[in-house]
Design an enzyme around this catalytic site. Structure first.
Site, PDB file in Angstrom:
ATOM      1  N   ASP A 648       0.837  -1.198   0.000  1.00 61.54           N
ATOM      2  CA  ASP A 648       0.000   0.000   0.000  1.00 61.54           C
ATOM      3  C   ASP A 648       0.880   1.260   0.000  1.00 61.54           C
ATOM      4  O   ASP A 648       0.648   2.203  -0.753  1.00 61.54           O
ATOM      5  CB  ASP A 648      -0.886  -0.093   1.252  1.00 61.54           C
ATOM      6  N   LYS A 652       1.469   4.184  -2.922  1.00 65.03           N
ATOM      7  CA  LYS A 652       1.368   5.629  -2.674  1.00 65.03           C
ATOM      8  C   LYS A 652       2.651   6.321  -3.120  1.00 65.03           C
ATOM      9  O   LYS A 652       2.622   7.412  -3.713  1.00 65.03           O
ATOM     10  CB  LYS A 652       1.120   5.887  -1.193  1.00 65.03           C
TER      11      LYS A 652
END
Ligand code: ADP
Ligand code: PHD
Length: 783
Positions: A648, A652
C-alpha cells in the site's frame, strides 16, 4: 406492555393518518385515499379526516348568507356521495336529515358557526367509512367532539379519558375521526380554526404517544415555497421539528398553525406526502444537522391586516393575545414595544371583524390598521445565526417597499412585511436567490462500503451548504457495489439509499449507457481491479473520474494512457485520497510545481496502520498483539499482511513519484515483515506470531541500543524510491508522530533546509470521505 395514562398499549403505538380536504375532494381523490389506506394504514391506526374539499367554504357561505345557499351545498355533497358509493341510499337519507336540521337551526338561529361547520367533517367521515365498509375494510367512524375536549389555549382537557375512549375502540377496525372538531370546557362543540385537522391529528398522536403522524395532502411534501405559487419550488426531504414549527407558525397551509405544538412534548415523526406518491415526501424529524444555517423554505401569507394598538401594558398584551387564540384567531408577526407600550400584530383579513370586536370589548385603542399586507418569511435551522444569509436576504428586499422586518422569537425565521401586490415578486426573487441552482452534472458512486456510505452521509448532511458552494444542486444518480446498485434519474440524496438492483454482472454500466458522451463524474471508492480495468472506457465515454482506488494511479503505464485520453476528452481525474486521505498532498505538490518550485524529495510515513502499529510497539508487549489489536479495530485491511507487506505504501510512493516526474528512479522496496514470515494462509500467518515477534523484537533491540526507533518510511527522489523499515533518530520529523498519523516531508528549492511538512490522520473513513468530497467540489466547480 407500555402504558399511556394507565391504559395498556402495544409497544408499537398506533400511527395517525390525516387526509386533508384536498385529498377527499372528489371520487378520484377518494380512490387514491383508499389505496393509501390499504397500503399504509394498519387496523390499530387512527384516520383523521377533513371535510371534503370545498365543503367548509360552502358551509361558511351558508352560515353568512343564509339558507338560500343550501341547495347548492346539497347538490355537491349528494353528487359526491352518489359517485363514491355503490349503495348511497342510507347515507343520502341521513344527509337529507342533516340538511333539514341545518336549515331549521339556521332559521331559528340556534346553531353556532361551529355547529354549522361541523357537518363538513361529519359527512366526510361517514362517506369514507361507508366506502371502506363496501370494500370490506373494517372500520368505524367517530365524532371527535365525543372524545376531545380542549381549553381556551386548545390544550386537551382530561387527556386520560380521551385516550381511554380511543383505546377502548381498538379491535373494531380502523378508527375514522372527524378532524377540526372538539368540545370546549363548557361542553359546546367548537372548531379548531381553519385547516385545524392537522392539529387534530397531532393532538391525537400526542395523546396516543404515536411515533408517526402522516399528513396526506395534495402535495408530496413541503417545498422550498408553495409550488402552486412558485413552480420552480423543490421538495424538501427533511425538516427539523424546529423548522416545521417555525413554518407552521407562519400560517403555511401545508402545516397548520398549531400542528407542531402537541408534538413538542412527545415528538413523533411527521410525514407529509400525497396519496399514490412515488417519493418519500417530507419527513419532519426531531433533529438533523442537514442544512444548518441555510434557508430551507419560504413561507407566504397574504391578505393580512396589520394592527397597531397603543397604550397597552405588557400583561394586558398577553391577555389580549390569549383572547385571540381562544377565539381561534391566528396572529402573525407580533411585536410588543415595551418602552412605547405599543403592540403590533397581523391577523387574517377574514378574522378582522371578530378581532376588532375583541379590541372594542377589551377597551383597547387601535391607532392604525393596514390591510392588504403580506408576510414573506425565510425558514431554516438557525439561519438567524448565519449573518451572511441574513444580510443576503435583507439585501434582496432593498428593491421593495418593505413595511417591517420582523425577527420572531426563534432562530429559524426572518420575516418581511410588505403590500400584497409586491409579495409574489419578492417571493420569486428570494426563491431564485436561495434555491435557483442548475443541477450538477450527474454523479455516480461505485463502492458502498465504509467510505462510500460515509461519503454519501456527508453529501446528505451537507447538501444545502455544498450546493451553495458549488452553485449547483447535487445530482447523485447512482450508487453501486459489486453486488447491487440503486439508480434514479432524480437525485438519490433525497431518498433512502438502499442499493437492491442486481449488479452481479455489472448491470449498472448498462444503466449508465444513457450518459455516454455526456458529462458525468464517476467516483471510484472501491479497491477493485474490475472497476480500475474500466477506466479507459469511462474516460472514452467523456466522464470525469475521482479515484480513491490506487490501482491505476500507481501504475505508470495505465495512468499515462489514461491521462492522454483525458486530455483529448477535456476531462478531469482526481486522485487526492489515494495518498494521505484528505491531507492535501497531491494538491500541494501540484501547486508547488505549477508555481515554479522544484520538488526534490518527499519522505515520510504514508501508512496509517503501520504508523499505528510501529508507533505503539515498545519492545515489551509482543509485536503481533499490536497487529491483532489494530486488526480488531479495523485499522488494518481485513488481511493485515496487505499493510505489513508495504504494498500500500509502495503504491502511494509510486503515485507521488509519477506526479513529480521521477520516472527513472530506481526502486528499493522491502516489506515491513519478511515475505517468508507472511507466506501461506491467514491462519498460518497468525500461527507464526512467535517468530514474527522474535524478528521484530530483535530489530527493536538493535535500534534501541543506538537510541533509535523503528519506522516504516517511504522516500522519493529523482534517484530512488525507497520503501522500507528504517531506524530513525529522535530528531527525525517522524519520531514524534502520533500513532496512526501520516507525515509528508517535502524538500524543494523554496523549502530547502526547512522542509514543508504535512502531517495528520492519513486514513479512516471520515477523512477519506471528506477528501473525496474535496475532489468532487473541485470537479463540479470546474465542470
Ligand atoms: N412550502 C410549501 N410546500 C408545499 N405546499 C405548500 C407550501 N406552502 C403552501 N403550500 C400549499 O399547501 C397546500 C396543502 O395544504 P391544504 O390545501 O390545506 O391541504 P389539505 O386540504 O390537505 O389540508 C398545497 O396545495 C400548497 O398550495
Ligand atoms: N375543513 C376544515 C378543516 C381542515 O383542516 O381542512 P383541510 O385539511 O382541508 O385544510 C377547513 O377547511 O378549514
Amino acid at each position: 406492555m407500555a402504558e399511556i395514562y394507565g391504559q395498556p398499549v402495544a409497544r408499537e403505538t398506533p400511527a395517525v393518518h390525516k387526509f386533508g380536504g384536498s385529498s377527499l375532494k372528489d371520487v378520484t381523490a377518494i380512490s387514491s385515499v383508499i389505496r393509501t389506506i390499504r397500503s399504509h394504514v394498519r387496523t390499530e391506526d387512527v384516520v383523521v379526516v377533513s371535510a371534503n374539499g370545498g365543503v367548509t367554504d360552502q358551509l361558511i357561505q351558508v352560515f353568512n348568507d343564509g339558507t338560500h345557499r343550501l341547495p347548492a351545498l346539497r347538490e355537491s355533497v349528494q353528487q359526491l356521495v352518489t359517485t363514491v358509493l355503490d349503495q348511497p341510499d342510507a347515507l343520502l337519507v341521513s344527509l337529507l336529515e342533516d340538511l333539514e336540521l341545518l336549515s331549521s337551526g339556521l332559521s331559528q338561529t340556534t346553531l353556532s358557526v361551529h355547529d354549522v361547520l361541523a357537518y363538513g367533517e361529519l359527512w366526510s367521515a361517514q362517506l369514507l367509512s361507508a366506502r371502506l365498509h363496501e370494500l370490506g375494510i373494517p372500520n368505524h367512524w367517530r365524532d371527535a367532539r365525543d372524545i376531545l375536549t380542549v381549553d381556551a389555549q386548545n390544550n386537551p382537557v382530561n387527556p386520560a379519558k380521551a385516550v381511554q375512549i380511543l383505546l377502548d375502540s381498538k379491535g373494531e377496525g380502523i378508527q375514522i375521526l372527524t378532524g377540526f372538531l372538539a368540545r370546549n370546557e363548557a361542553g359546546q362543540g367548537i372548531t379548531l380554526g381553519r385547516n385545524g385537522s392537522d392539529y387534530s391529528a397531532t393532538l391525537v398522536a400526542s395523546l396516543l404517544r404515536s411515533s408517526a403522524v402522516y399528513l396526506w395532502t395534495d402535495v408530496d411534501g413541503v417545498y422550498t415555497a408553495d409550488p402552486h405559487v412558485i413552480p420552480e419550488a423543490r421538495r424538501i426531504p427533511t425538516l427539523t421539528l424546529g423548522e416545521a414549527q417555525a413554518l407552521s407558525e407562519l400560517g403555511s397551509h401545508v402545516l397548520h398553525h398549531k400542528t407542531i405544538n402537541p408534538l413538542l412534548q412527545h415528538p413523533a415523526r411527521i410525514i407529509i406526502n400525497t396519496c399514490d406518491s412515488d417519493t418519500l415526501g417530507t419527513d419532519v424529524v426531531e433533529q438533523s444537522r442537514a442544512g444548518e444555517g441555510q434557508v430551507k423554505t419560504l413561507a407566504h401569507k397574504s391578505q393580512l391586516v396589520q394592527l397597531t394598538l397603543a397604550g397597552i401594558h405588557e400583561l394586558r398584551t398577553r391577555q389580549f393575545q390569549a383572547e385571540l387564540t381562544a377565539g381561534q384567531i391566528n396572529q402573525y408577526a407580533c411585536h410588543y414595544d415595551k418602552t412605547r407600550q405599543v403592540l403590533q400584530l397581523c391577523v387574517e383579513q377574514v378574522d378582522f371583524f371578530r378581532t376588532s370586536q375583541l379590541i372594542r370589548q377589551a377597551g383597547l385603542t387601535l391607532v392604525q390598521q393596514l390591510s392588504g399586507v403580506s408576510l414573506i418569511s425565510a425558514v431554516g435551522h438557525n439561519i438567524r445565526q448565519n449573518h451572511r444569509v441574513i444580510s443576503q436576504l435583507l439585501g434582496r428586499t432593498a428593491r421593495f417597499d418593505v413595511l417591517n422586518i420582523h425577527y420572531p422569537g426563534n432562530d429559524h425565521t426572518l420575516c418581511v412585511l410588505l403590500a400584497d401586490e409586491q409579495a409574489e415578486a419578492l417571493l420569486a426573487d428570494l426563491h431564485a436567490a436561495c434555491f435557483d441552482l442548475a443541477p450538477s452534472i450527474p454523479i455516480v458512486v461505485l463502492g458502498y462500503g465504509n467510505i462510500g456510505q460515509q461519503f454519501i452521509r456527508i453529501l446528505k448532511d451537507n447538501k444545502a451548504s455544498i450546493e451553495q458552494r458549488v452553485k449547483q444542486s447535487l445530482s447523485l444518480v447512482a450508487v453501486a457495489n459489486s453486488r447491487h446498485y440503486q439508480y434514479a434519474g432524480e437525485c438519490l440524496l433525497d431518498e433512502v439509499i438502499v442499493p437492491d438492483q442486481d449488479n452481479t454482472s455489472g448491470e449498472i454500466y448498462q444503466r449508465l449507457s444513457d450518459y455516454i458522451n455526456k458529462p458525468l463524474v464517476l467516483i471510484d471508492l472501491t479497491a477493485s481491479e474490475a472497476v480500475a480495468a474500466r477506466y479507459p472506457e469511462f474516460v472514452a465515454n467523456g466522464w470525469h473520474l475521482i479515484s480513491a482506488n490506487k490501482l491505476v494511479a500507481a501504475d505508470d503505464i495505465r495512468a499515462s494512457h489514461l491521462e492522454a485520453e483525458l486530455e483529448k476528452q477535456h476531462r478531469r481525474w482526481l486522485t487526492n485520497t489515494t495518498v494521505g486521505a484528505a491531507l492535501p498532498i497531491q494538491s500541494s505538490l501540484r501547486k508547488l510545481i505549477e508555481s515554479g518550485d522544484q520538488v526534490q524529495a518527499v519522505n515520510g510515513v504514508f501508512s496509517g496502520s503501520l504508523s499505528w502499529i510501529f508507533g505503539q510497539y515498545d519492545g515489551q508487549r509482543p509485536f503481533m498483539e499490536w497487529v491483532r489489536q489494530a486488526h480488531a479495530n479495523a485499522y488494518t485491511e481485513p488481511d493485515p499482511r496487505d499493510d505489513l507487506s508495504g504494498q500500500d505504501v509502495y503504491r502511494k510512493a509510486l503515485i507521488l513519484a509519477r506526479q513529480l516526474g521521477f520516472n527513472e528512479a530506481r526502486v528499493v522496496f522491502t516489506p515491513a515483515i519478511p515475505d517468508e514470515l507472511m507466506a501461506g494462509t491467514l491462519e498460518q500467518f497468525w500461527a507464526r506470531s512467535a517468530a514474527i515477534d522474535e524478528h521484530v523484537a530483535g530489530l527493536w533491540k538493535a535500534a534501541n541500543e543506538q537510541g533509535k526507533s523503528l519506522c516504516y518510511l517511504a522516500s522519493i527522489s529523482s534517484q530512488e524510491i525507497n520503501v522500507s523499515l528504517q531506524l530513525i533518530d529522535q530528531q527525525h520529523p517522524a519520531a514524534g508522530l502520533r500513532p496512526g498519523d501520516n507525515i509528508f516531508v517535502i524538500d524543494s528549492a523554496w523549502y530547502a533546509g526547512n522542509p514543508l511538512v504535512i502531517q495528520g490522520p492519513g486514513a479512516g473513513r471520515e477523512v477519506t470521505a471528506a477528501g473525496v468530497l474535496n475532489d468532487l467540489i473541485e470537479v463540479l466547480q470546474s465542470a
